[in-house]
Design an enzyme around this catalytic site. Sequence first.
Site, PDB file in Angstrom:
ATOM      1  N   HIS A  26       0.848  -1.190   0.000  1.00 18.37           N
ATOM      2  CA  HIS A  26       0.000   0.000   0.000  1.00 18.37           C
ATOM      3  C   HIS A  26       0.889   1.248   0.000  1.00 18.37           C
ATOM      4  CE1 HIS A  26      -2.432  -3.258   1.634  1.00 18.37           C
ATOM      5  NE2 HIS A  26      -3.508  -2.579   1.300  1.00 18.37           N
ATOM      6  N   HIS A 266      -3.934   2.948  -3.564  1.00 21.14           N
ATOM      7  CA  HIS A 266      -4.172   2.538  -2.179  1.00 21.14           C
ATOM      8  C   HIS A 266      -3.508   1.207  -1.868  1.00 21.14           C
ATOM      9  CE1 HIS A 266      -6.253   1.631   1.589  1.00 21.14           C
ATOM     10  NE2 HIS A 266      -6.499   0.439   1.082  1.00 21.14           N
ATOM     11  N   GLU A 417     -17.392  -4.254  24.810  1.00 21.49           N
ATOM     12  CA  GLU A 417     -16.593  -5.474  24.961  1.00 21.49           C
ATOM     13  C   GLU A 417     -15.367  -5.481  24.051  1.00 21.49           C
ATOM     14  OE1 GLU A 417     -20.921  -6.474  25.790  1.00 21.49           O
ATOM     15  OE2 GLU A 417     -19.830  -5.449  24.190  1.00 21.49           O
ATOM     16  N   HIS A 479     -28.268 -15.608  25.383  1.00 17.40           N
ATOM     17  CA  HIS A 479     -27.245 -15.372  26.393  1.00 17.40           C
ATOM     18  C   HIS A 479     -26.512 -16.642  26.811  1.00 17.40           C
ATOM     19  CE1 HIS A 479     -28.998 -11.443  26.582  1.00 17.40           C
ATOM     20  NE2 HIS A 479     -28.341 -11.074  27.666  1.00 17.40           N
TER      21      HIS A 479
END
Length: 668
Positions: A26, A266, A417, A479
């Site tokens: 890149h 890029h 998280e 859960h």
Amino acid sequence: MPTRRELANAIRALSMDAVQKANSGHPGAPMGMADIAEVLWNDYLRHNPSNPKWPDRDRFILSNGHGSMLLYSLLHLTGYQLPIEEIANFRQLHSKTPGHPEYGYAPGVETTTGPLGQGITNAVGFALAERTLAGQFNRPGHAIVDHHTYVFLGDGCLMEGISHEACSLAGSMKLGKLIAFYDDNNISIDGEVRGHGNTPGWFMDDTPKRFEAYGWHVVRNVDGHDSAAVAKAIEEARASDKPSLICCKTIIGWGSPNKQGKEECHGAALGADEVALVRKTIGWNYPAFEIPKDIYEGWDAKEIGAKNEAEWNDRFENYRSEHPELAAEFERRISGDLPADWAQKSAEYIAAVNAKGETIASRKASQNALNGFGPLLPELLGGSADLAGSNLTIWSGCKDVNAEGHNGNYVYYGVREFGMSAIMNGAALHGGFKPYGATFLMFSEYARNALRMAALMKVPSIFVYTHDSIGLGEDGPTHQPVEQTATLRLIPNMQVWRPGDAVESAVAWQAAIERKDGPSVLIFSRQNLAHNARSDAQIANIRRGGYILKDSDGAPEVILIATGSEVELAVKSAEALTAKGRKVRVVSIPSTNVFDAQDQAYRDSVLPPGVSKRVVIEAGVTDGWWKYAGTAGRIVGLDRFGESAPAPLLFKEFGFTVENVVAQVEAL
């Protein structure tokens, strides 16, 4: 003396030549950000190429890690042990210059960056660690911890959701020594991110307003190719007590006549013809990988780096003369060594847990272990993703790191998280801390890539997960983790512990704290688990990942293997089978990763190859257990999602009962 632009052009030349030689990479970002990097590294970044681990160095993180040649060029030019041969060997096997910056390969690379957004999040961890370490150790007249964290990032980092988690928290915490440079070039792989003409865009956020809403100091519309403007922005950022975002307008692939400003530069080599045109356009009249002497001299940071470190060493010696105990403690923590009395006192705590024999949830046993070990370990840096009351990660000595004085040891991460986990990695890489952070096991899914990065970098972060199975009950299958423990065990270099009672929980914490070469996952139950009495030899063998918990009189004819909350079921089933005249061995394997790393003789002593009748019990998917059960064995597991109901009813519904285990053994 070379001009600033000539110094920056050295980055451009090395970057395009290395990518061209590799025919992979890149070049656009390094060529676009070269002018910003030149100002930062030559005028502001305090570092010592001769000692990349100097504790009070500024940290530099390249969050847009695909532009790795920018960092490699800077390290080479300023004098790190990264010779030109390594630059020319970019992206090749066993080189120190892999495709994305990899921690542990080249000196001066502070963290592995590649998955976008994690670099800026690591940087928040570095900045948090700096401020907290300063709060814990600095004294009036003695600022021995006083450095900045600088980070480069692009549109991709800002599009990734983790950047919101981390930057929101950084603003809330007012991490004033965190300074980010936004490479605002409007280009990603698919083209112009904000569109052009009739072409729609896909990143229309007002980034400055977004960061101002987080509580950041924002410097807008800085010309990233104007050195004076960049320097002015840095001065403004350094004067703020907030984290700063410097929005730099740049042209990707600057200097490439036909490809600058376009996605073509890029993620691909410019091509030999375009490389030649760049040389002509920027006036770089040197062959590939040749840097003239005056350019090297203009970049060389060894002398000023050594001077800066020597000045810090003098300050530290003055600090030592007034605060000898603190100085010794600082050196211990930075080195990563544990306290001298750790081995003895941690062993005493575990023996006391064994003697007490409590029947408690392993999440509570985990909190008890923190209360036992925490006073011994001021380097613990805890936290939870808004579940402290359920994860039980707060122990009696916890203090909020954001409280007055910033000398605490606990982070309220909020519902973040992924951000929490990558911030922990940054804090661990900074040095001086052993970070742990917690959530429900189910929500480890949100954080998975940060766990993988910890394992890849061999960072000793400690990831704590509670509510480990269908045993959490009524919250239901959204859960209730089923496959999570198994897939965490599959991450290379990750040590996953699922302890079966309070003793195993304490040993798991001990092992995670002592580990230096990688991360640990500690998985705890919501429901109470029965205590199992053990000998000293058995307690020692817990550290080997798997061991004989209960044995038969004489050679066993069947082996029950279990982890976590299912160990209790295995023991009760063995008692029932023994009453029927069966010779049963119960093996607890709290960590399959650790057990698998033991020598063959030990593993065979626990699981004798001649005993083929085996039943494995774990309330999760079964695939990973067949290597222990063997083709003649059976597994009592759960290859489906759970249901919403009280835990005892769920265990009965899915066959986690003594009756079913006995039936499986009898069927063998």
